[in-house]
Scaffold this motif. Sequence first.
Motif, PDB file in Angstrom:
ATOM      1  N   ILE A 292      27.723 -32.454  -1.504  1.00 29.04           N
ATOM      2  CA  ILE A 292      27.996 -33.011  -0.179  1.00 29.04           C
ATOM      3  C   ILE A 292      27.889 -34.530  -0.277  1.00 29.04           C
ATOM      4  CG2 ILE A 292      27.296 -33.031   2.243  1.00 29.04           C
ATOM      5  CD1 ILE A 292      25.798 -30.325   1.527  1.00 29.04           C
ATOM      6  N   VAL A 293      29.004 -35.214  -0.087  1.00 30.47           N
ATOM      7  CA  VAL A 293      29.041 -36.669  -0.225  1.00 30.47           C
ATOM      8  C   VAL A 293      29.241 -37.305   1.148  1.00 30.47           C
ATOM      9  CG1 VAL A 293      30.172 -38.630  -1.329  1.00 30.47           C
ATOM     10  CG2 VAL A 293      30.004 -36.437  -2.542  1.00 30.47           C
ATOM     11  N   LEU A 294      28.421 -38.313   1.428  1.00 33.09           N
ATOM     12  CA  LEU A 294      28.472 -39.022   2.701  1.00 33.09           C
ATOM     13  C   LEU A 294      28.732 -40.502   2.473  1.00 33.09           C
ATOM     14  CD1 LEU A 294      25.197 -37.408   4.062  1.00 33.09           C
ATOM     15  CD2 LEU A 294      27.504 -36.725   4.749  1.00 33.09           C
ATOM     16  N   GLU A 295      29.163 -41.180   3.529  1.00 34.89           N
ATOM     17  CA  GLU A 295      29.253 -42.635   3.518  1.00 34.89           C
ATOM     18  C   GLU A 295      28.141 -43.163   4.410  1.00 34.89           C
ATOM     19  OE1 GLU A 295      33.100 -43.922   4.698  1.00 34.89           O
ATOM     20  OE2 GLU A 295      34.143 -42.869   3.078  1.00 34.89           O
ATOM     21  N   ALA A 296      27.424 -44.172   3.893  1.00 34.62           N
ATOM     22  CA  ALA A 296      26.282 -44.713   4.622  1.00 34.62           C
ATOM     23  C   ALA A 296      26.698 -45.910   5.470  1.00 34.62           C
ATOM     24  CB  ALA A 296      25.187 -45.113   3.642  1.00 34.62           C
ATOM     25  N   GLN A 297      26.773 -45.691   6.770  1.00 32.34           N
ATOM     26  CA  GLN A 297      27.052 -46.752   7.729  1.00 32.34           C
ATOM     27  C   GLN A 297      25.822 -46.890   8.628  1.00 32.34           C
ATOM     28  OE1 GLN A 297      29.912 -48.392   7.359  1.00 32.34           O
ATOM     29  NE2 GLN A 297      30.618 -46.949   5.785  1.00 32.34           N
ATOM     30  N   THR A 298      25.448 -48.103   8.940  1.00 35.66           N
ATOM     31  CA  THR A 298      24.237 -48.310   9.736  1.00 35.66           C
ATOM     32  C   THR A 298      24.281 -47.529  11.042  1.00 35.66           C
ATOM     33  OG1 THR A 298      23.957 -50.523   8.791  1.00 35.66           O
ATOM     34  CG2 THR A 298      22.762 -50.041  10.829  1.00 35.66           C
ATOM     35  N   SER A 299      25.465 -47.306  11.583  1.00 33.05           N
ATOM     36  CA  SER A 299      25.604 -46.615  12.871  1.00 33.05           C
ATOM     37  C   SER A 299      25.624 -45.102  12.735  1.00 33.05           C
ATOM     38  CB  SER A 299      26.886 -47.073  13.562  1.00 33.05           C
ATOM     39  OG  SER A 299      28.021 -46.778  12.742  1.00 33.05           O
ATOM     40  N   GLU A 300      25.843 -44.578  11.496  1.00 33.14           N
ATOM     41  CA  GLU A 300      25.963 -43.134  11.333  1.00 33.14           C
ATOM     42  C   GLU A 300      26.131 -42.771   9.856  1.00 33.14           C
ATOM     43  OE1 GLU A 300      29.613 -42.159  13.380  1.00 33.14           O
ATOM     44  OE2 GLU A 300      30.834 -42.660  11.623  1.00 33.14           O
TER      45      GLU A 300
ATOM     46  N   SER B 210      20.027 -20.005   2.712  1.00 36.68           N
ATOM     47  CA  SER B 210      18.678 -20.088   2.154  1.00 36.68           C
ATOM     48  C   SER B 210      18.652 -19.603   0.711  1.00 36.68           C
ATOM     49  CB  SER B 210      17.722 -19.249   3.007  1.00 36.68           C
ATOM     50  OG  SER B 210      16.418 -19.307   2.480  1.00 36.68           O
ATOM     51  N   GLY B 211      17.961 -20.364  -0.141  1.00 38.06           N
ATOM     52  CA  GLY B 211      17.810 -19.982  -1.537  1.00 38.06           C
ATOM     53  C   GLY B 211      18.939 -20.440  -2.440  1.00 38.06           C
ATOM     54  N   GLU B 212      19.989 -21.039  -1.872  1.00 37.47           N
ATOM     55  CA  GLU B 212      21.121 -21.506  -2.670  1.00 37.47           C
ATOM     56  C   GLU B 212      20.975 -22.992  -3.003  1.00 37.47           C
ATOM     57  OE1 GLU B 212      23.215 -19.610  -3.947  1.00 37.47           O
ATOM     58  OE2 GLU B 212      23.072 -17.756  -2.768  1.00 37.47           O
ATOM     59  N   SER B 213      21.652 -23.427  -4.055  1.00 38.76           N
ATOM     60  CA  SER B 213      21.544 -24.806  -4.539  1.00 38.76           C
ATOM     61  C   SER B 213      22.688 -25.666  -4.004  1.00 38.76           C
ATOM     62  CB  SER B 213      21.561 -24.831  -6.070  1.00 38.76           C
ATOM     63  OG  SER B 213      20.443 -24.122  -6.596  1.00 38.76           O
ATOM     64  N   TYR B 214      22.358 -26.916  -3.678  1.00 40.10           N
ATOM     65  CA  TYR B 214      23.329 -27.887  -3.174  1.00 40.10           C
ATOM     66  C   TYR B 214      22.971 -29.268  -3.697  1.00 40.10           C
ATOM     67  CZ  TYR B 214      24.196 -24.177   0.277  1.00 40.10           C
ATOM     68  OH  TYR B 214      24.473 -22.986   0.886  1.00 40.10           O
ATOM     69  N   THR B 215      23.910 -30.196  -3.541  1.00 32.58           N
ATOM     70  CA  THR B 215      23.667 -31.616  -3.814  1.00 32.58           C
ATOM     71  C   THR B 215      24.107 -32.395  -2.592  1.00 32.58           C
ATOM     72  OG1 THR B 215      24.059 -31.337  -6.193  1.00 32.58           O
ATOM     73  CG2 THR B 215      24.218 -33.565  -5.311  1.00 32.58           C
ATOM     74  N   ILE B 216      23.307 -33.389  -2.185  1.00 33.15           N
ATOM     75  CA  ILE B 216      23.678 -34.217  -1.034  1.00 33.15           C
ATOM     76  C   ILE B 216      23.324 -35.668  -1.338  1.00 33.15           C
ATOM     77  CG2 ILE B 216      21.468 -33.940   0.173  1.00 33.15           C
ATOM     78  CD1 ILE B 216      23.072 -33.899   2.807  1.00 33.15           C
ATOM     79  N   GLY B 217      24.139 -36.582  -0.859  1.00 34.53           N
ATOM     80  CA  GLY B 217      23.852 -37.995  -1.055  1.00 34.53           C
ATOM     81  C   GLY B 217      25.004 -38.869  -0.604  1.00 34.53           C
ATOM     82  N   TRP B 218      24.907 -40.165  -0.906  1.00 37.15           N
ATOM     83  CA  TRP B 218      25.950 -41.094  -0.494  1.00 37.15           C
ATOM     84  C   TRP B 218      26.375 -41.986  -1.662  1.00 37.15           C
ATOM     85  CZ3 TRP B 218      24.946 -46.505  -0.194  1.00 37.15           C
ATOM     86  CH2 TRP B 218      23.603 -46.867  -0.352  1.00 37.15           C
ATOM     87  N   GLU B 219      27.670 -42.309  -1.679  1.00 38.61           N
ATOM     88  CA  GLU B 219      28.233 -43.132  -2.744  1.00 38.61           C
ATOM     89  C   GLU B 219      28.689 -44.490  -2.238  1.00 38.61           C
ATOM     90  OE1 GLU B 219      31.299 -40.826  -4.572  1.00 38.61           O
ATOM     91  OE2 GLU B 219      29.877 -39.547  -5.670  1.00 38.61           O
ATOM     92  N   GLU B 220      29.249 -44.529  -1.031  1.00 39.16           N
ATOM     93  CA  GLU B 220      29.718 -45.796  -0.474  1.00 39.16           C
ATOM     94  C   GLU B 220      28.932 -46.130   0.786  1.00 39.16           C
ATOM     95  OE1 GLU B 220      33.897 -45.866   0.130  1.00 39.16           O
ATOM     96  OE2 GLU B 220      34.375 -45.173  -1.894  1.00 39.16           O
TER      97      GLU B 220
END
Length: 205
Positions: free
Chosen positions: A65-73, A94-104
């Motif tokens: 799961i890739v997100l963009e980091a904006q100060t407003s959201e 529940s019990g499943e593996s994921y990845t989450i974070g931001w690149e831009e």
Amino acid sequence: MTRDNGVSRRTAIKLTGAAAATAVVAGCSDDEGNGGNGGNGGNGGNGGNGEDGGSEFNIEPDTEIVLEAQTSEWTGAEPSDIEGESNPTLVLQSGESYTIGWEEGDGSGHNIQIEDDNEEVVEDYETDVENEGGESQMIDFEASEEMANYVCEPHRGQMVGELKVEEGENGGNGEGGNETENGEGGNETENGGMGEDNETEEDGS
């Protein structure tokens, strides 16, 4: 259009009165014929669809799961289902593996962390505050029901999205299923049949 001066005042009054009466009659007819259409105002109830603004997105296990980091959201980037969505609600198993974070990001300092309902970080799932995203801002985690939100600590008032962790698809393999196959009812059926055979043999002898 102006009227001819040759028309007398009395004639004008009569004509005006007749026109007004005609307009009243016509108005009554229109009201009677179309009055029922007023009920269409009930379609305003469709406004309730506004609830879809907080759309939920089912995320498959092992998804990044890739997100963009904006100060407003947080703005969704990947998978494509969440692209462009503001602080998308993520539905996990529940019990499943994921990845989450931001690149831009927008150049400001951001991090990402997973919290419970008490705003406590779950199992140290958090990153350091940095101005640039990338591998150091990605978290590998296993979904659990205590998880409630993903948050940027410096901007928690704006950059917060909900996590909904549901029971996995394999959760239905409970004891109840075994009871159906191997329950007492099944054994009684088999044993009952044997009992009838034994009684028949005894009577025949």
